[in-house]
Design an enzyme around this catalytic site. Structure first.
Site, PDB file in Angstrom:
ATOM      1  N   TYR A 123       0.825  -1.208   0.000  1.00  0.00           N
ATOM      2  CA  TYR A 123       0.000   0.000   0.000  1.00  0.00           C
ATOM      3  C   TYR A 123       0.858   1.256   0.000  1.00  0.00           C
ATOM      4  CZ  TYR A 123      -2.642   3.592   2.664  1.00  0.00           C
ATOM      5  OH  TYR A 123      -3.199   4.746   3.141  1.00  0.00           O
ATOM      6  N   HIS A 150       2.389   1.712  -3.376  1.00  0.00           N
ATOM      7  CA  HIS A 150       1.474   1.716  -4.516  1.00  0.00           C
ATOM      8  C   HIS A 150       1.386   3.123  -5.119  1.00  0.00           C
ATOM      9  CE1 HIS A 150      -2.209   1.324  -6.861  1.00  0.00           C
ATOM     10  NE2 HIS A 150      -2.056   0.004  -6.767  1.00  0.00           N
TER      11      HIS A 150
END
Length: 105
Positions: free
Chosen positions: A73, A76
């Site tokens: 995450y 990303h």
């Protein structure tokens, strides 16, 4: 490993308007549909009567399956892009990741 919570406590700058805050919250929530490792998102404003918030007004909680999921995450591209929009609007920020643990009495 089990569920991992990613908590962000935020104090927005005085210059950040309520409309900007609303748009940022929507952008944050939208990351669930863009980042596969992000399983859920919740947020809220401080409602405590104890007045111990130290200026932090908003809490953002994301759920992941693992610490590796949080690492995915963080790296990303959609999260990086959103962070570059969010962070300049924050006067103070705290981030904590933890594994919820039940107390067995």
């Amino acid at each position: 490993m089990g569920e991992i919570k990613h908590i962000l406590l935020a104090k927005f700058t005085d210059e950040t308007t309520p409309q900007e805050i609303e748009n940022l919250i929507k952008g944050y929530a939208n990351l669930v549909s863009l980042v596969p490792s992000m399983k859920s998102f919740h947020w809220g404003k401080d409602v405590s009567k104890e007045n111990l918030h130290q200026g932090f007004t908003h809490v953002f909680e994301s759920t992941f399956d693992s610490t590796e999921g949080i690492a995915e995450y963080v790296a990303h591209p959609d999260h990086v892009e959103f962070s570059n929009i969010l962070l300049p609007k924050l006067e103070k920020v705290i981030v904590v990741d933890y594994k919820p643990t039940a107390v067995h009495l």
